[in-house]
Scaffold this motif. Structure first.
Motif, mmCIF file in Angstrom:
data_model
loop_
_atom_site.group_PDB
_atom_site.id
_atom_site.type_symbol
_atom_site.label_atom_id
_atom_site.label_comp_id
_atom_site.label_asym_id
_atom_site.label_seq_id
_atom_site.Cartn_x
_atom_site.Cartn_y
_atom_site.Cartn_z
ATOM 1 N N ALA A 56 36.960 -6.469 -7.224
ATOM 2 C CA ALA A 56 36.496 -5.132 -6.861
ATOM 3 C C ALA A 56 34.999 -5.018 -7.121
ATOM 4 O O ALA A 56 34.472 -5.557 -8.097
ATOM 5 N N VAL A 57 34.328 -4.279 -6.227
ATOM 6 C CA VAL A 57 32.908 -3.983 -6.374
ATOM 7 C C VAL A 57 32.786 -2.485 -6.611
ATOM 8 O O VAL A 57 33.141 -1.675 -5.738
ATOM 9 N N ASP A 58 32.295 -2.101 -7.766
ATOM 10 C CA ASP A 58 32.097 -0.690 -8.096
ATOM 11 C C ASP A 58 30.701 -0.286 -7.642
ATOM 12 O O ASP A 58 29.700 -0.777 -8.185
ATOM 13 N N PRO A 59 30.580 0.593 -6.646
ATOM 14 C CA PRO A 59 29.255 0.955 -6.134
ATOM 15 C C PRO A 59 28.382 1.686 -7.145
ATOM 16 O O PRO A 59 27.172 1.806 -6.949
ATOM 17 N N ASP A 60 28.973 2.159 -8.217
ATOM 18 C CA ASP A 60 28.203 2.861 -9.247
ATOM 19 C C ASP A 60 27.727 1.931 -10.358
ATOM 20 O O ASP A 60 26.981 2.351 -11.241
ATOM 21 N N GLU A 61 28.159 0.668 -10.306
ATOM 22 C CA GLU A 61 27.775 -0.280 -11.352
ATOM 23 C C GLU A 61 26.481 -0.983 -10.966
ATOM 24 O O GLU A 61 26.349 -1.503 -9.853
ATOM 25 N N HIS B 269 25.475 -8.393 7.575
ATOM 26 C CA HIS B 269 24.909 -9.209 6.505
ATOM 27 C C HIS B 269 26.037 -9.967 5.817
ATOM 28 O O HIS B 269 27.093 -9.394 5.540
ATOM 29 N N PHE B 270 25.791 -11.248 5.529
ATOM 30 C CA PHE B 270 26.819 -12.106 4.962
ATOM 31 C C PHE B 270 26.338 -12.694 3.637
ATOM 32 O O PHE B 270 25.133 -12.899 3.442
ATOM 33 N N PRO B 271 27.278 -12.978 2.724
ATOM 34 C CA PRO B 271 26.881 -13.547 1.427
ATOM 35 C C PRO B 271 26.049 -14.807 1.618
ATOM 36 O O PRO B 271 26.397 -15.680 2.398
ATOM 37 N N TYR C 186 18.954 1.224 5.455
ATOM 38 C CA TYR C 186 20.079 2.165 5.343
ATOM 39 C C TYR C 186 21.162 1.562 4.443
ATOM 40 O O TYR C 186 21.299 0.345 4.348
ATOM 41 N N GLY C 187 21.943 2.415 3.791
ATOM 42 C CA GLY C 187 23.044 1.936 2.967
ATOM 43 C C GLY C 187 24.102 1.236 3.801
ATOM 44 O O GLY C 187 24.500 1.725 4.860
ATOM 45 N N THR C 188 24.558 0.070 3.336
ATOM 46 C CA THR C 188 25.538 -0.712 4.088
ATOM 47 C C THR C 188 26.945 -0.484 3.558
ATOM 48 O O THR C 188 27.145 0.061 2.475
ATOM 49 N N ALA D 167 34.094 -18.680 -9.780
ATOM 50 C CA ALA D 167 32.782 -18.874 -9.159
ATOM 51 C C ALA D 167 32.689 -18.140 -7.829
ATOM 52 O O ALA D 167 31.677 -17.491 -7.532
ATOM 53 N N ALA D 168 33.733 -18.248 -7.009
ATOM 54 C CA ALA D 168 33.726 -17.557 -5.716
ATOM 55 C C ALA D 168 33.681 -16.050 -5.915
ATOM 56 O O ALA D 168 32.902 -15.342 -5.264
ATOM 57 N N ALA D 169 34.507 -15.541 -6.830
ATOM 58 C CA ALA D 169 34.551 -14.099 -7.058
ATOM 59 C C ALA D 169 33.226 -13.594 -7.607
ATOM 60 O O ALA D 169 32.692 -12.571 -7.140
ATOM 61 N N ARG D 170 32.683 -14.280 -8.595
ATOM 62 C CA ARG D 170 31.434 -13.830 -9.189
ATOM 63 C C ARG D 170 30.307 -13.799 -8.154
ATOM 64 O O ARG D 170 29.541 -12.835 -8.078
ATOM 65 N N SER D 171 30.219 -14.860 -7.355
ATOM 66 C CA SER D 171 29.138 -14.939 -6.377
ATOM 67 C C SER D 171 29.205 -13.808 -5.361
ATOM 68 O O SER D 171 28.190 -13.175 -5.050
ATOM 69 N N VAL D 172 30.394 -13.540 -4.818
ATOM 70 C CA VAL D 172 30.484 -12.530 -3.769
ATOM 71 C C VAL D 172 30.349 -11.120 -4.340
ATOM 72 O O VAL D 172 29.706 -10.245 -3.727
ATOM 73 N N VAL D 173 30.891 -10.862 -5.522
ATOM 74 C CA VAL D 173 30.728 -9.541 -6.133
ATOM 75 C C VAL D 173 29.261 -9.310 -6.489
ATOM 76 O O VAL D 173 28.705 -8.228 -6.245
ATOM 77 N N ASP D 174 28.612 -10.319 -7.047
ATOM 78 C CA ASP D 174 27.200 -10.204 -7.388
ATOM 79 C C ASP D 174 26.358 -9.946 -6.132
ATOM 80 O O ASP D 174 25.421 -9.141 -6.150
ATOM 81 N N TRP D 175 26.703 -10.623 -5.037
ATOM 82 C CA TRP D 175 25.979 -10.400 -3.777
ATOM 83 C C TRP D 175 26.120 -8.953 -3.323
ATOM 84 O O TRP D 175 25.128 -8.325 -2.919
ATOM 85 N N HIS D 176 27.309 -8.396 -3.378
ATOM 86 C CA HIS D 176 27.497 -6.989 -3.000
ATOM 87 C C HIS D 176 26.638 -6.074 -3.864
ATOM 88 O O HIS D 176 26.025 -5.120 -3.364
ATOM 89 N N MET D 177 26.596 -6.335 -5.151
ATOM 90 C CA MET D 177 25.851 -5.476 -6.067
ATOM 91 C C MET D 177 24.349 -5.513 -5.783
ATOM 92 O O MET D 177 23.639 -4.528 -6.044
ATOM 93 N N ARG D 178 23.868 -6.636 -5.229
ATOM 94 C CA ARG D 178 22.435 -6.800 -4.979
ATOM 95 C C ARG D 178 22.022 -6.482 -3.543
ATOM 96 O O ARG D 178 20.819 -6.454 -3.241
ATOM 97 N N HIS D 179 22.985 -6.258 -2.666
ATOM 98 C CA HIS D 179 22.662 -6.094 -1.242
ATOM 99 C C HIS D 179 23.353 -4.854 -0.676
ATOM 100 O O HIS D 179 24.099 -4.936 0.297
#
Length: 291
Positions: free
Chosen positions: A80-85, A151-153, A131-133, A111-123
Motif C-alpha cells: 500500500a502507498v499512503d498518499p499522506d506519508e 509514468h512508469f517505475p 499536475y498530481g498523478t 526489494a520489488a515492493a520497496r522499490s515500487v512503493v518508494d517510487w510512488h512516494m517520490r513521483h
C-alpha cells in the motif's frame, strides 16, 4: 554460481491482471488477500526473516494498492502507498540486520515492493505538466489526469566491476562505509553508453586504471532506491592507481587468498567484504570460482 541477492521471488507478478479492472477488484476483494507490513519502507520480519503480512483492512483509507502478485494458491499479495506519508530518506540501521535474516525469495519480494512503493512516494506529480498523478495498472504506473502522460517505475542501471591484474582484483572504499569495508568499484551507466564503455569509464575515473576484456557475470535489483546492478569482470592494462578522492577514500589490489579470507571473515583478512546479499559479494565468489 551463487544466486545474487534480491532475486528468486516466487510470486507470479500477474501482469495479465493489471489492465483488468474487474479482475483487480476481485483480487482486492478476496478475503485471503495479504498486505505487506511496511513502516517507513522497512519490513516487519519474524525470527526466521519471513515478511510480515496483514489484511487489506490494515491499509489507510485513501491508500493506493500495488498488486505484487499471486502465490501458488492464487492468493493476491499487495503493498500500500499512503498518499499522506512523506518520502523516506536514507536507510535505517535495523534494515540491514533484517536483510541478513531474510531467505532469498523473501528479500526478492521485499526489494520489488520497496522499490515500487518508494517510487510512488517520490513521483506524485507529473513530470510533464506538474499536475498530481494517479496510480493505475494495479499500482505499476501513474497517469496524469491533466495531460494524460503515463509514468512508469524507473530502474537506474549501475555497473559494478572487479578489475583483475596479475591474479589480483581491485577493490575500493567509499567514505562513510563500515570500518574496513571495501567493495567492487561501481557507477551509474550514462545515456548513450554501453555496459562495457561504462565499466571502462568508471574504472578510469575512479582509480586511473585502463580496462579491456570486459565480460558480464550477473545482475541484481538493488532497492535503494531502485537500481539494476550489472556485474562485470575486466582486465587492467597495468596496476598503477590514481584514486579520485571525490569518488574513493582508498583502493587496493587484493590477491585470491585475500579475497577468500575476506569472504570467509577470517581474522587478519585485508578488508571486510560486502554482505552476502550484495552482488559485489557474489562477484568476488564468481571470480574465485574461475580459478
Amino acid at each position: 554460481m551463487i544466486r545474487p541477492g534480491f532475486t528468486g521471488c516466487t510470486l507470479d507478478r500477474a501482469d495479465r491482471l493489471r489492465h483488468d479492472a474487474e479482475a483487480l477488484a476481485a483480487a482486492a476483494g478476496d478475503w485471503r488477500a495479504r498486505l505487506l507490513r511496511l513502516a517507513a519502507l522497512d519490513p516487519e520480519v519474524d525470527d526466521a526473516g519471513r515478511l510480515g503480512w496483514g489484511s487489506l483492512a490494515d491499509a489507510a483509507e485513501n491508500a493506493e494498492l500495488v498488486l505484487l502478485g499471486l502465490d501458488d494458491r492464487q492468493v493476491p499479495h499487495f503493498a500500500a502507498v499512503d498518499p499522506d506519508e512523506p518520502p523516506v530518506r536514507g536507510r535505517s540501521p535495523a534494515l540491514f540486520r533484517m536483510l541478513g535474516l531474510m531467505p532469498p525469495e523473501e528479500a526478492s519480494l521485499y526489494a520489488a515492493a520497496r522499490s515500487v512503493v518508494d517510487w510512488h512516494m517520490r513521483h506524485r506529480f507529473c513530470a510533464v505538466c506538474g499536475y498530481g498523478t494517479q496510480a493505475f495498472r494495479a499500482g505499476w504506473a501513474r497517469k496524469c489526469p491533466n495531460c494524460a502522460a503515463e509514468h512508469f517505475p524507473r530502474t537506474d542501471p549501475v555497473v559494478i566491476m572487479l578489475i583483475e591484474h596479475d591474479d589480483r582484483v581491485l577493490v575500493g572504499r567509499q567514505p562513510g562505509w563500515p570500518p574496513e569495508r571495501y567493495s567492487a568499484l561501481a557507477g551509474f551507466l550514462e545515456p548513450g553508453e554501453s555496459i562495457e564503455e561504462a565499466v571502462a569509464r568508471e574504472t578510469l575515473e575512479e582509480a586511473g586504471v585502463r580496462v579491456h576484456g570486459i565480460r558480464y557475470v550477473a545482475s541484481q535489483p538493488w532497492p535503494f532506491p531502485s537500481s539494476l546492478m550489472i556485474a562485470c569482470i575486466g582486465r587492467a592494462e597495468d596496476d598503477a592507481l590514481t584514486v579520485d578522492p571525490n569518488e574513493l577514500e582508498d583502493a587496493l589490489w587484493v590477491p585470491r587468498a585475500g579475497i577468500r579470507a575476506a569472504l570467509s571473515e577470517e581474522p587478519g583478512a585485508p578488508f571486510a567484504a560486502p554482505p552476502p546479499y550484495a552482488i559485489a559479494h557474489t562477484l568476488m565468489r564468481a571470480w574465485l570460482d574461475e580459478a
